[in-house]
Write an enzyme that holds these catalytic residues in place. Structure first.
Site, PDB file in Angstrom:
ATOM      1  N   ASP A  88       7.356 -55.803 -31.576  1.00 57.37           N
ATOM      2  CA  ASP A  88       6.071 -55.276 -31.148  1.00 57.37           C
ATOM      3  C   ASP A  88       6.055 -55.017 -29.641  1.00 57.37           C
ATOM      4  O   ASP A  88       6.463 -55.862 -28.833  1.00 57.37           O
ATOM      5  CB  ASP A  88       4.967 -56.277 -31.503  1.00 57.37           C
ATOM      6  CG  ASP A  88       3.597 -55.833 -31.047  1.00 57.37           C
ATOM      7  OD1 ASP A  88       3.118 -54.812 -31.562  1.00 57.37           O
ATOM      8  OD2 ASP A  88       3.026 -56.506 -30.163  1.00 57.37           O
TER       9      ASP A  88
ATOM     10  N   GLU B 206       9.100 -51.059 -31.009  1.00 59.02           N
ATOM     11  CA  GLU B 206       7.922 -50.227 -30.756  1.00 59.02           C
ATOM     12  C   GLU B 206       7.809 -50.114 -29.244  1.00 59.02           C
ATOM     13  O   GLU B 206       7.621 -51.118 -28.553  1.00 59.02           O
ATOM     14  CB  GLU B 206       6.655 -50.852 -31.326  1.00 59.02           C
ATOM     15  CG  GLU B 206       5.423 -49.989 -31.044  1.00 59.02           C
ATOM     16  CD  GLU B 206       4.136 -50.776 -30.883  1.00 59.02           C
ATOM     17  OE1 GLU B 206       3.069 -50.139 -30.873  1.00 59.02           O
ATOM     18  OE2 GLU B 206       4.183 -52.013 -30.740  1.00 59.02           O
TER      19      GLU B 206
END
Length: 610
Positions: free
Chosen positions: A264, A301
């Site tokens: 993330d 990401e």
């Protein structure tokens, strides 16, 4: 003998008992062990890296324990393997052994991967690991090759997206026990589905993160993220802090057999050291995978469009396998839904820009970004396009909207089918968000279950955030924004699987299944790919004899001068894919294709140079 546990952190089974280990500088440390006559334990061995450990003979799996620090507490283990009573309760010793049946499983190559992002709590009515097992065969039938679980590390409350996780070694108890997650992974492998896990290594959640009470060097003294203090990857004590997160990844690989990670918001990870944390993490994951005779992939990401993420360490990069490439989503959404606020201001959504984005992997490769006020991105020349993960929807792009609307709620289904073809017939690795394959009617809204004042602040913050948008400037309009703390917001976000038996959802499902079947065909043939545009049309060509040409119209109209000997294979207007078919008009003699509305036509052709 160890039963699979390893490393520096947490409670692990040993012959005749349990070894409890924790990283702390507390002057007075106590281990509380429920039901043990010698509890609390105060005599710990201290290692050079400030790890304290004590072996408790007779302790076993299922034992509940916690720590007191300088008289305060009890506090759960920062590396707890399970929190049966929530993130504020006692931790549980877990036996990692499991009757695995996946010895011969290997994940599909990136080129053959189709990712399916799901949230365990809303994927099924029950919202559990065990219930998710029952849907795996349906995903495999669709053509998916890997599921990507949104974060499962335990979080406060009864429901959450998972990015507020604090017990990152512990599967969230609301989804099930550790053995239930192992059973889900094992069942996925039985269906020939890989399992990727979304992990958060850039911040802890705001409630229940006790790590910094044990050791002040868990968090950075200098780095702030949009969600709070960042992790310490380059300051004093960072060596052990880094290891805490690296061992977390190795824990999921070894004890849960996961096949990959989605990291993330790696743009929020600050590391000024000689070797970036991302490079060290990826290297450690690869080493462990080799030891286990498996393949494990690491995907980031990251909003920066940096090729450094994908370059090998020998070339100064971090060596990750793939990266989320959001430019495709933003271009497509700008084109078909008209979004222009925020980061969409950097995109025009023209067919030429969409074609460039598909061709290059991302659009921004050093151009000036008006939104950021500086150049953004780097060229990705020579990088295989399968290393870019693209989507037309994901949890953020739906759930960060005020109402959690899906793309299919905002555009006609014929346009939805057209952009789906762009996604699935391009060479990048596609990611689907749960339910998009049948145009689910359920929104995916932002939900939390924080207690007390924090919960009130979350509700207030959500209203304040959207109060800056013109469409919510009126207090009455803002009042309609779902309260993230309300149970109804969570329940409203659950998929309704019974929709699959009804129109138009079944038709959309058929469309996805047909496109994924074609994608598998062209990938298996290892065909060369080219993308072009003509007026308002995009042309996706997989070359061969015969070749495959997908003509995609986002507005309707006519395309002429198709080369070769084109023959229509299927269209998005065929009766299997829509309830109100409006077939394109095909003039074979003139090689002219007239779209009555947005859509896609797939043709077999000889050489094509539209």
């Amino acid at each position: 003998m160890s039963l699979g546990n390893y490393g520096r952190f947490g409670a692990v089974l040993r012959d005749g008992g349990v070894l409890f280990r924790v990283w702390t500088e507390a002057e007075n440390l106590e281990l509380l062990l429920e039901g043990h006559p010698s509890s609390p334990f105060r005599e710990f061995t201290k290692r050079q890296d400030s790890i304290r450990e004590v072996f408790v003979a007779g302790a076993a799996a299922g034992a509940r324990y916690a720590f007191r620090l300088n008289g305060d507490g009890p506090f759960p283990d920062p590396a707890s393997r399970f929190q049966p009573d929530g993130v504020h309760g006692f931790s549980e010793v877990v036996d990692p052994s499991f009757d695995w049946t996946d010895a011969h499983f290997q994940p599909a190559s990136l080129r053959d991967t189709v990712l399916y992002e799901l949230h365990c709590g809303t994927f099924t009515p029950e919202g559990t690991f065990r219930a998710a097992e029952e849907k795996l065969s349906k995903l495999r039938q669709l053509g998916v090759t890997a599921i990507e679980l949104m974060p499962v590390g335990d979080f406060p409350g009864r429901w959450n997206w998972g990015y507020d996780g604090v017990a990152i070694y512990s599967p969230a108890r609301c989804y099930g026990r550790p053995e239930d997650l192992r059973a889900l992974v094992n069942a996925a492998h039985r269906e020939d589905l890989a399992v990727y896990l979304d992990v958060v290594y850039n911040h802890f959640g705001p409630d229940g993160a006790y790590q910094s009470l044990f050791h002040p060097h868990f968090l950075s003294a200098e780095t702030m993220t949009p969600w709070g203090r960042g992790m310490n990857f380059d300051g004093p004590g960072s060596e052990t802090s880094r290891q805490f997160f690296i061992e977390n990844a190795l824990h999921w690989i070894s004890e849960y057999h996961v096949d990959g990670f989605r990291l993330d918001a790696t743009h929020a990870i600050a590391d000024r050291g000689a070797r970036h944390f991302l490079a060290e993490l990826t290297s450690a994951v690869r080493t462990k995978a080799v030891q286990l005779g498996r393949e494990v992939r690491v995907i980031a990401e990251d909003s920066r469009n940096l090729v450094t993420l994908l370059q090998p360490e020998s070339e100064g990069g971090y060596g990750l396998d793939a990266v989320w490439a959001d430019d495709f989503h933003h271009q497509v959404r700008r084109a078909v839904a008209g979004d222009r606020a925020g980061y969409y201001a950097d995109y025009e959504g023209s067919v030429s820009h969409i074609a460039k984005t598909i061709n290059d992997g991302w659009f921004y490769e050093g151009q000036l970004s008006r939104v950021h006020g500086r150049p953004r991105g780097t060229p990705a020349t020579g990088i295989d396009r399968s290393r870019f993960v693209t989507c037309i929807q994901n949890h953020d792009q739906i759930g960060n909207r005020a109402m959690g609307e899906r793309l299919n709620h905002q555009i006609p289904l014929e346009t939805y089918r057209a952009v789906t073809a762009l996604l699935l017939l391009s060479p990048e690795t596609p990611l689907l968000f749960m339910g998009q394959e049948w145009a689910s009617s359920s929104p995916f809204q932002y939900f939390t279950d924080h207690g007390g004042e924090l919960g009130q602040l979350v509700t207030k913050g959500r209203l304040t955030e959207f109060g800056q948008f013109p469409e919510f400037s009126d207090p009455g309009q803002r009042a309609g924004i779902p309260d993230p703390q309300a149970e109804s917001t969570f329940l409203r976000s659950k998929l309704e699987w019974e929709e699959l038996a009804r129109t138009p959802h079944l038709h959309v499902w058929n469309w996805y299944r047909r496109l994924l079947s074609l994608r598998k065909e062209v990938m298996a043939a290892d065909r060369a790919f080219a993308v072009g545009y003509f007026d308002d049309f995009l042309l996706l060509e997989w070359r061969g004899e015969p070749g495959i040409l997908a003509v995609v119209s986002l507005k309707g109209g006519a395309v002429t001068n198709l080369k070769g000997n084109p023959e229509i294979v299927f269209t998005s207007e065929d009766p299997d894919f829509t309830v109100d078919s409006v077939l394109p008009v095909w003039d074979a003699a003139g090689k002219r294709l007239q779209f009555q509305r947005p859509g896609c036509v797939v043709l077999r052709v000889g050489r094509t140079s539209p």
